[in-house]
Structures are given as structure tokens and as C-alpha cells.
Scaffold this motif. Structure first.
Motif, PDB file in Angstrom:
ATOM      1  N   ALA A 147       8.763 -29.295   6.081  1.00 31.95           N
ATOM      2  CA  ALA A 147       8.784 -28.017   6.783  1.00 31.95           C
ATOM      3  C   ALA A 147       9.467 -26.970   5.916  1.00 31.95           C
ATOM      4  N   VAL A 148       9.418 -25.748   6.420  1.00 34.72           N
ATOM      5  CA  VAL A 148      10.158 -24.646   5.806  1.00 34.72           C
ATOM      6  C   VAL A 148      11.039 -24.026   6.875  1.00 34.72           C
ATOM      7  N   ALA A 149      12.069 -23.337   6.437  1.00 37.09           N
ATOM      8  CA  ALA A 149      12.903 -22.535   7.328  1.00 37.09           C
ATOM      9  C   ALA A 149      13.271 -21.271   6.563  1.00 37.09           C
ATOM     10  N   ILE A 150      13.463 -20.192   7.318  1.00 40.02           N
ATOM     11  CA  ILE A 150      13.670 -18.898   6.674  1.00 40.02           C
ATOM     12  C   ILE A 150      14.908 -18.220   7.228  1.00 40.02           C
ATOM     13  N   ILE A 151      15.827 -17.871   6.329  1.00 41.82           N
ATOM     14  CA  ILE A 151      16.955 -17.014   6.685  1.00 41.82           C
ATOM     15  C   ILE A 151      16.440 -15.596   6.482  1.00 41.82           C
ATOM     16  N   ALA A 152      16.044 -14.952   7.577  1.00 37.59           N
ATOM     17  CA  ALA A 152      15.473 -13.609   7.506  1.00 37.59           C
ATOM     18  C   ALA A 152      16.582 -12.606   7.808  1.00 37.59           C
ATOM     19  N   ILE A 153      16.766 -11.657   6.893  1.00 40.67           N
ATOM     20  CA  ILE A 153      17.873 -10.714   6.990  1.00 40.67           C
ATOM     21  C   ILE A 153      17.314  -9.294   7.114  1.00 40.67           C
ATOM     22  N   ILE A 183      17.091 -23.712  22.451  1.00 38.60           N
ATOM     23  CA  ILE A 183      18.112 -23.454  21.433  1.00 38.60           C
ATOM     24  C   ILE A 183      17.669 -22.251  20.603  1.00 38.60           C
ATOM     25  N   ILE A 184      18.618 -21.693  19.901  1.00 44.23           N
ATOM     26  CA  ILE A 184      18.361 -20.544  19.038  1.00 44.23           C
ATOM     27  C   ILE A 184      18.347 -21.044  17.602  1.00 44.23           C
ATOM     28  N   GLU A 185      17.294 -20.676  16.864  1.00 43.69           N
ATOM     29  CA  GLU A 185      17.088 -21.204  15.517  1.00 43.69           C
ATOM     30  C   GLU A 185      16.622 -20.115  14.559  1.00 43.69           C
ATOM     31  N   ILE A 186      16.734 -20.415  13.264  1.00 47.06           N
ATOM     32  CA  ILE A 186      16.061 -19.576  12.287  1.00 47.06           C
ATOM     33  C   ILE A 186      14.569 -19.915  12.357  1.00 47.06           C
ATOM     34  N   PRO A 187      13.697 -18.966  11.993  1.00 46.11           N
ATOM     35  CA  PRO A 187      12.257 -19.262  11.996  1.00 46.11           C
ATOM     36  C   PRO A 187      11.963 -20.451  11.073  1.00 46.11           C
ATOM     37  N   ALA A 188      11.050 -21.303  11.514  1.00 44.54           N
ATOM     38  CA  ALA A 188      10.729 -22.510  10.751  1.00 44.54           C
ATOM     39  C   ALA A 188       9.359 -23.021  11.174  1.00 44.54           C
ATOM     40  N   GLY A 189       8.807 -23.888  10.341  1.00 49.50           N
ATOM     41  CA  GLY A 189       7.535 -24.491  10.697  1.00 49.50           C
ATOM     42  C   GLY A 189       7.098 -25.551   9.715  1.00 49.50           C
ATOM     43  N   LYS A 190       6.134 -26.340  10.154  1.00 44.01           N
ATOM     44  CA  LYS A 190       5.629 -27.492   9.406  1.00 44.01           C
ATOM     45  C   LYS A 190       4.703 -27.057   8.274  1.00 44.01           C
ATOM     46  N   LEU A 191       4.809 -27.751   7.155  1.00 41.57           N
ATOM     47  CA  LEU A 191       3.881 -27.550   6.043  1.00 41.57           C
ATOM     48  C   LEU A 191       2.499 -28.071   6.434  1.00 41.57           C
ATOM     49  N   GLU A 192       1.477 -27.317   6.076  1.00 40.26           N
ATOM     50  CA  GLU A 192       0.105 -27.789   6.244  1.00 40.26           C
ATOM     51  C   GLU A 192      -0.277 -28.549   4.980  1.00 40.26           C
ATOM     52  N   PRO A 193      -1.223 -29.494   5.071  1.00 36.80           N
ATOM     53  CA  PRO A 193      -1.613 -30.277   3.887  1.00 36.80           C
ATOM     54  C   PRO A 193      -2.002 -29.376   2.714  1.00 36.80           C
ATOM     55  N   ALA A 253       6.299 -21.712  -0.038  1.00 39.61           N
ATOM     56  CA  ALA A 253       6.478 -20.255   0.064  1.00 39.61           C
ATOM     57  C   ALA A 253       5.381 -19.627   0.928  1.00 39.61           C
ATOM     58  N   VAL A 254       4.177 -20.164   0.863  1.00 40.44           N
ATOM     59  CA  VAL A 254       3.067 -19.682   1.694  1.00 40.44           C
ATOM     60  C   VAL A 254       3.361 -19.997   3.162  1.00 40.44           C
ATOM     61  N   THR A 255       3.828 -21.210   3.419  1.00 42.93           N
ATOM     62  CA  THR A 255       4.199 -21.599   4.784  1.00 42.93           C
ATOM     63  C   THR A 255       5.316 -20.700   5.303  1.00 42.93           C
ATOM     64  N   ALA A 256       6.298 -20.421   4.456  1.00 39.20           N
ATOM     65  CA  ALA A 256       7.438 -19.589   4.873  1.00 39.20           C
ATOM     66  C   ALA A 256       6.972 -18.204   5.297  1.00 39.20           C
ATOM     67  N   ARG A 257       6.106 -17.589   4.515  1.00 44.11           N
ATOM     68  CA  ARG A 257       5.594 -16.256   4.875  1.00 44.11           C
ATOM     69  C   ARG A 257       4.795 -16.307   6.182  1.00 44.11           C
ATOM     70  N   ARG A 258       3.970 -17.327   6.325  1.00 41.34           N
ATOM     71  CA  ARG A 258       3.155 -17.475   7.537  1.00 41.34           C
ATOM     72  C   ARG A 258       4.035 -17.664   8.768  1.00 41.34           C
ATOM     73  N   GLU A 259       5.007 -18.558   8.672  1.00 38.84           N
ATOM     74  CA  GLU A 259       5.871 -18.827   9.817  1.00 38.84           C
ATOM     75  C   GLU A 259       6.737 -17.625  10.169  1.00 38.84           C
ATOM     76  N   LEU A 260       7.217 -16.906   9.169  1.00 37.31           N
ATOM     77  CA  LEU A 260       8.004 -15.697   9.430  1.00 37.31           C
ATOM     78  C   LEU A 260       7.164 -14.705  10.238  1.00 37.31           C
ATOM     79  N   GLU A 261       5.929 -14.495   9.819  1.00 41.35           N
ATOM     80  CA  GLU A 261       5.033 -13.564  10.513  1.00 41.35           C
ATOM     81  C   GLU A 261       4.707 -14.045  11.926  1.00 41.35           C
ATOM     82  N   GLU A 262       4.336 -15.330  12.049  1.00 40.02           N
ATOM     83  CA  GLU A 262       3.948 -15.870  13.355  1.00 40.02           C
ATOM     84  C   GLU A 262       5.089 -15.811  14.363  1.00 40.02           C
ATOM     85  N   GLU A 263       6.276 -16.236  13.944  1.00 33.50           N
ATOM     86  CA  GLU A 263       7.378 -16.378  14.891  1.00 33.50           C
ATOM     87  C   GLU A 263       8.143 -15.088  15.144  1.00 33.50           C
ATOM     88  N   THR A 264       8.138 -14.162  14.176  1.00 37.41           N
ATOM     89  CA  THR A 264       8.995 -12.979  14.326  1.00 37.41           C
ATOM     90  C   THR A 264       8.240 -11.653  14.322  1.00 37.41           C
TER      91      THR A 264
END
Length: 179
Positions: A45-51, A71-81, A86-97
């Protein structure tokens, strides 16, 4: 040979799901004895400290069924095959926030629960955030609420167990040390 290495003698798959699989391995221990290891395989997975521009952390609150609570978390998500972290991180940041970023920096990778799982999280820091015009859709089974908090507010959330997971607690500590 790796220090304290346990050599696999046999591996028995037990379950294969959409996100994880479970197997039981028979291993030879460093002292020559044998034992069993129950192992959860996870794609990572990835997780993002977004500031934000004003130095706040972007967090999401969501329900976590294994804990039976929100619970309260930093944005995160599972890697796709085959997907780069870094691609997952950008996608998850956009999707979740609903935020994109002009600056995304890799921080480190760490194991989440090495006693029974092979999952690792690739941690990134996102800065120079901007609101996405056409926000990416959350997964159909994902419901989140966005929060933007100061480091001090996040520390209080750790103290009162609103922030309850290791990746987010690590992110709060990193933010405190890098203010």
C-alpha cells in the motif's frame, strides 16, 4: 544466510481473497527445530502525509470494520498490480481528499505487521496541494470525511485514540519533527 533465517519446508495456501491471501508455512528454525507460520500476503500500500499551504495535515475519518469503529488516518490505499507506488499515492490522494499535489516526495517504506503479514506501506509527503476540479470517485464501499488539522490537534487525536493506527501516528511524529 540471513541472521535467524527460517527456511520454508512446505507452504499450504488456505484462502485467496480480493485483497489478501493466507497461507501456513512449515519452517525450519535457526536451531534446527520445526514450526508453523501463519502468513497473510498483501500486495502493499501507500500512505500520504499531505500538507496544506498553511502547514495543516490532511486526514480522513473512516470506519474500519476489523476495529468496529471509525478512526482518523492519513490518506492511504492498496497498490494495484504493476502500479508504481507514486502513481498509487497520487490516485489515492485525489480519491480520498479531492486534492492533487505539485510536489510528491518518497519518504520511506515500512512493514505494518511483520509478525504475520508481508504488507509494506510506501510513505510519501505531498506538498503544494490544489483542489481537483473533477474529484476522482471513491471506491463504492468507501466512505470518508475530510479533516485538516494542526500538528497539535493531531497529537491530541493520538492521545485520545481517534488516531489509532501506526502509519498515521508515525506521520504525526514526522510532522512534529519536521515543522
Amino acid at each position: 544466510m540471513k541472521k535467524f533465517e527460517e527456511k520454508t519446508i512446505d507452504s499450504n495456501p488456505i484462502f485467496k481473497g480480493k485483497v489478501i491471501s493466507l497461507k501456513v508455512d512449515d519452517v525450519t528454525l535457526p536451531n534446527g527445530n520445526q514450526s508453523k507460520r501463519e502468513i497473510v500476503n498483501h500486495p502493499g500500500a501507500v500512505a500520504i502525509i499531505a500538507i496544506t499551504k498553511d502547514g495543516k495535515m490532511v486526514l480522513v475519518e473512516q470506519y474500519r470494520k476489523p476495529l468496529e469503529r471509525s478512526i482518523i488516518e492519513i490518506p492511504a490505499g492498496k497498490l494495484e498490480p504493476g502500479e508504481e507506488p507514486a502513481v498509487t499515492a497520487r490516485r489515492e490522494l485525489e480519491e480520498e481528499t479531492g486534492y492533487g499535489c505539485n510536489e510528491l516526495n518518497y519518504l520511506q517504506t515500512f512493514a505494518t505487521s511483520p509478525g504475520f503479514a508481508d504488507e509494506v506501506i510506501h510513505l510519501f509527503v505531498a506538498k503544494d496541494l490544489y483542489k481537483i476540479e473533477e474529484k476522482a470517485e471513491l471506491d463504492e464501499d468507501e466512505f470518508v470525511e475530510l479533516l485538516e488539522v494542526t500538528v497539535e490537534e493531531a497529537e491530541q487525536m493520538v492521545a485520545n485514540e481517534q488516531i489509532y493506527d501506526a502509519k498515521t501516528a508515525f506521520a504525526v511524529l514526522w510532522m512534529k519533527m519536521n515543522k
